[in-house]
Design a protein around this motif. Structure first.
Motif, short mmCIF file in Angstrom:
data_model
loop_
_atom_site.label_atom_id
_atom_site.label_comp_id
_atom_site.label_asym_id
_atom_site.label_seq_id
_atom_site.Cartn_x
_atom_site.Cartn_y
_atom_site.Cartn_z
N GLY A 188 0.73 -1.12 0.02
CA GLY A 188 0.11 0.01 0.13
C GLY A 188 0.86 1.16 -0.25
O GLY A 188 0.45 2.33 -0.34
N VAL A 189 2.13 1.11 0.51
CA VAL A 189 2.87 2.37 0.48
C VAL A 189 3.03 2.92 -0.93
O VAL A 189 3.63 4.19 -1.18
CB VAL A 189 4.32 1.74 1.11
N LEU A 190 2.76 2.20 -2.03
CA LEU A 190 3.11 2.55 -3.50
C LEU A 190 2.17 3.78 -3.87
O LEU A 190 2.34 4.60 -4.56
CB LEU A 190 2.76 1.48 -4.47
N THR A 191 1.00 3.74 -2.96
CA THR A 191 -0.01 4.94 -3.39
C THR A 191 0.07 6.10 -2.04
O THR A 191 -0.69 7.13 -2.24
CB THR A 191 -1.30 4.30 -3.25
N VAL A 192 0.87 5.66 -1.33
CA VAL A 192 0.88 6.87 0.09
C VAL A 192 1.28 7.88 -0.63
O VAL A 192 1.02 9.24 -0.06
CB VAL A 192 1.68 5.97 1.02
N PRO A 193 2.61 8.06 -1.39
CA PRO A 193 2.93 9.43 -1.92
C PRO A 193 1.95 10.04 -2.51
O PRO A 193 1.76 11.34 -2.33
CB PRO A 193 4.13 9.26 -2.72
N PHE A 194 0.93 9.26 -3.27
CA PHE A 194 -0.14 10.22 -4.13
C PHE A 194 -1.25 11.17 -2.99
O PHE A 194 -1.51 12.01 -3.28
CB PHE A 194 -0.85 9.32 -4.87
N ALA A 195 -1.18 10.42 -1.81
CA ALA A 195 -1.98 10.97 -0.82
C ALA A 195 -1.48 12.27 -0.38
O ALA A 195 -2.16 13.33 -0.11
CB ALA A 195 -2.00 10.17 0.36
N PHE A 196 -0.11 12.43 -0.54
CA PHE A 196 0.56 13.68 -0.36
C PHE A 196 0.50 14.74 -1.34
O PHE A 196 0.14 15.88 -1.01
CB PHE A 196 2.23 13.55 -0.07
N ASP B 90 19.22 14.52 -10.35
CA ASP B 90 19.86 15.78 -10.21
C ASP B 90 19.29 16.86 -9.52
O ASP B 90 19.72 17.63 -8.60
CB ASP B 90 20.59 16.54 -11.55
N GLU B 91 17.93 16.89 -9.70
CA GLU B 91 17.23 17.82 -8.81
C GLU B 91 15.92 17.26 -8.37
O GLU B 91 15.21 16.49 -9.14
CB GLU B 91 16.99 19.28 -9.74
N TRP B 92 15.29 17.59 -7.17
CA TRP B 92 14.08 17.14 -6.58
C TRP B 92 13.10 18.28 -6.90
O TRP B 92 13.29 19.42 -7.08
CB TRP B 92 14.23 16.92 -5.17
N ALA B 93 11.80 17.99 -6.80
CA ALA B 93 10.74 18.87 -6.94
C ALA B 93 10.71 19.79 -5.98
O ALA B 93 10.09 21.04 -6.17
CB ALA B 93 9.43 17.86 -7.05
N ASN B 94 10.70 19.31 -4.73
CA ASN B 94 10.52 20.47 -3.51
C ASN B 94 9.29 21.41 -3.61
O ASN B 94 9.44 22.45 -3.93
CB ASN B 94 11.99 21.47 -3.40
N PRO B 95 8.09 20.62 -3.55
CA PRO B 95 6.93 21.39 -4.00
C PRO B 95 6.54 22.61 -3.50
O PRO B 95 6.07 23.61 -4.03
CB PRO B 95 5.94 20.25 -3.63
N TYR B 96 7.12 22.66 -2.04
CA TYR B 96 6.72 23.95 -1.29
C TYR B 96 7.40 25.47 -1.91
O TYR B 96 6.71 26.44 -1.83
CB TYR B 96 7.32 23.91 0.40
N PHE C 99 9.10 14.18 -6.16
CA PHE C 99 8.42 14.05 -7.34
C PHE C 99 7.40 15.35 -7.35
O PHE C 99 6.93 15.63 -8.35
CB PHE C 99 7.65 12.66 -7.89
N GLY C 100 6.98 15.73 -6.01
CA GLY C 100 6.05 16.81 -6.14
C GLY C 100 4.68 16.47 -6.74
O GLY C 100 4.06 15.25 -6.78
N GLN C 101 4.06 17.30 -7.59
CA GLN C 101 2.88 17.21 -8.03
C GLN C 101 2.93 16.52 -9.12
O GLN C 101 1.88 16.19 -9.88
CB GLN C 101 2.35 18.82 -8.44
N ASP C 102 4.04 15.75 -9.69
CA ASP C 102 4.08 14.95 -10.77
C ASP C 102 3.95 13.45 -10.70
O ASP C 102 4.07 12.59 -11.12
CB ASP C 102 5.42 15.04 -11.53
N LEU C 103 3.67 13.42 -9.05
CA LEU C 103 3.57 12.07 -8.56
C LEU C 103 2.28 11.43 -9.48
O LEU C 103 1.27 11.90 -9.65
CB LEU C 103 3.27 12.00 -7.10
N GLN C 104 2.68 10.03 -9.71
CA GLN C 104 1.55 9.35 -10.22
C GLN C 104 0.93 8.32 -8.94
O GLN C 104 1.19 8.35 -7.93
CB GLN C 104 2.09 8.21 -11.29
N ALA C 105 -0.29 7.78 -9.69
CA ALA C 105 -0.94 7.02 -8.44
C ALA C 105 -0.28 5.92 -7.91
O ALA C 105 -0.49 5.65 -6.88
CB ALA C 105 -2.20 6.24 -9.14
N SER C 106 0.64 5.31 -8.64
CA SER C 106 1.93 4.35 -8.03
C SER C 106 3.20 5.15 -8.19
O SER C 106 3.40 5.22 -9.30
CB SER C 106 1.64 3.05 -8.78
N VAL C 107 3.93 5.32 -7.22
CA VAL C 107 5.11 5.94 -7.05
C VAL C 107 6.13 5.04 -8.11
O VAL C 107 7.10 5.88 -8.77
CB VAL C 107 5.78 6.10 -5.79
#
Length: 468
Positions: A88-96, A237-243, A313-321
């Motif tokens: 279930g952890v595969l979908t948890v990032p999508f909850a974020f 090389d670079e992370w999304a850092n959504p904030y 990955f920020g807002q580019d996250l898919q339903a499964s990471v």
């Protein structure tokens, strides 16, 4: 005083007529014989049942589990961890992605609630052991259906069995969809849900003893998958850092909280397995500590990977990471290891819910476990599962949220609190209006509100996605 003769103190056969022959036995001779045995230490005068209780929590009287094997506290924690910490952890990032960084608080609240309801399951089973029905049911047979029948009658038993079966089936559909994503990524689209579903059906015929070894392999595969997933992200090389890009929406989006909680609660769908672990424990009075330690680990597992996935990955996250990891060409080794390990974990897990549904639909009878009719029923169930998985292959997060909100919220949150209240009132003559039971009512309110809101929003998303 109930007494019993120790194993090394049986009276020789030659003396039996003197003791038990009605013509030779008198009250005086019987008393003298008992005194003689007492003086020689051949009669244990300790009571067979210890009915004395100290103040506070007492250690319940236990008996060996049905197969003679009892779980230590460490073994109980391992079984609980294997149940709670999964794919279930595969979908948890999508909850974020849906609700922002506040999802870490949602994970904490969910873990506090589900760990407490896990403790309620043990307390309910302890109360249920006082019932007359418990004498007719072996310890390993005291499951959710047994508790529901004891607390709410035959109707309650049927409703709980139906809800649990549906939860297991929707979880199976979600597993097949997830595994289709991983297999397709590993094999570059050659195979997907069809292979996973057919393999799960074939693995149902494996002897149950084989699954003890597969469980170890599955747990190792999950660890490899998590490490590979993190390693693949570290090659970026670079992370999304959504904030930095979104500001406050990256912190909280309240309108999506019920959706996120549905996805998170789906990860804790293993509560129907808890009664078996509790009843097999050698020291069940350590149940609460085992549950708390398991969910303490689960917080770091789900919370850590959830925050990490959203940060990367920020807002580019898919339903499964894993769908995001697939887009990292520089991390080919790590991503392939992650795909394969997650596929192994899911594939070795899927036959268990499939078999559980088959048992609910058609219990094996007689010496032949798989008559032709039951095999055909398995084929039909596999076909329906496959068709459903293919139909919702693009909506894995929505299906997980719907399953968590509608079914897991019922079995892992609402039912444990309700059944413990019911049995406490019956066997402890408890005052349910006291502060002791306030957490029960708060959990019930949380469960009902989130179940209704999450189910409504998930159904909207599901139909909107297909209409689009």
């Amino acid at each position: 005083l109930v007494t019993h003769v120790t194993s090394s103190s049986f009276t020789p056969a030659a003396q039996w007529p003197k003791l038990w022959d009605p013509r030779a036995m008198t009250l005086t001779s019987l008393v003298e014989e008992i005194r003689s045995l007492l003086s020689q230490g051949k009669i244990d005068t300790s009571p067979l049942l210890n009915c004395e209780q100290d103040e506070g929590e007492t250690k319940p009287v236990t008996s060996p589990s049905d197969d003679g094997h009892e779980l230590s506290e460490v073994e109980a924690v391992f079984n609980l961890t294997n149940t709670v910490m999964g794919v279930g952890v595969l979908t948890v990032p999508f909850a974020f992605r849906l609700s922002g960084y506040i999802s870490i608080l949602l994970i904490l609240v969910t873990i506090l609630v589900t760990s407490q309801t896990g403790c309620y399951i043990g307390s309910a089973l302890k109360l249920a052991s006082r019932s007359s029905q418990a004498r007719l049911v072996p310890r390993r047979g005291r499951d959710f259906a047994f508790l529901a029948q004891l607390g709410f009658g035959g109707t309650g038993e049927k409703v709980m069995s139906f809800v649990t079966s549906l939860e297991i089936w929707f979880a199976l559909v979600t597993y097949i969809v997830m595994n289709g994503v991983n297999i397709s990524a590993f094999c570059h689209g050659a195979v997907s849900q069809r292979l996973s579903c057919c393999l799960a059906a074939l693995m149902v015929f494996l002897p149950m003893r084989i699954y003890s070894y597969l469980s170890v392999v599955a747990s190792a595969a999950l660890a490899v998958a998590a490490i590979s997933l993190i390693s693949a992200a570290l090659t970026m090389d670079e992370w999304a850092n959504p904030y930095d890009h979104l500001g406050s929406p990256a912190l909280v989006q309240l309108q999506n909280v019920p959706r996120s909680i549905g996805i998170i609660v789906f990860c804790f769908a293993g509560h129907p397995c808890f009664p078996l672990v509790y009843e097999c424990m050698k020291e069940p009075w350590h149940w609460r500590r085992s549950v708390y330690f398991t969910f303490f680990l689960a917080f770091f597992y789900y919370g850590g990977l959830g925050v990490f996935g959203y940060l990367v990955f920020g807002q580019d996250l898919q339903a499964s990471v894993t769908q995001n990891v697939e887009l990292l060409p520089q991390a080919r080794l790590f991503r392939q290891a992650s795909f394969l390990a997650f596929a192994v974990k899911i594939q070795f897990t899927a036959p268990l819910p499939l078999n559980a549904i088959m048992v609910a639909l058609w219990r094996p009878e007689g010496q032949q476990e798989w008559p032709l009719g039951r095999v055909l029923a398995l084929v039909a169930l596999t076909a329906v599962t496959l068709v459903t998985a293919v139909a919702f292959s693009k909506d894995v997060a929505v299906v997980a949220a719907l399953t968590g909100s509608l079914f897991t919220m019922s079995t892992s949150v609402i039912f444990p609190a309700a059944i413990h209240l019911c049995l406490a009132q019956r066997y402890e003559v408890a005052n349910l209006m006291s502060l002791t039971y306030l957490p029960h009512f708060l959990i019930l309110v949380f469960g009902v509100v989130m179940a209704v809101a999450g189910t409504y929003l998930s159904l909207l998303d599901l139909f909107a996605g297909h209409l689009a």
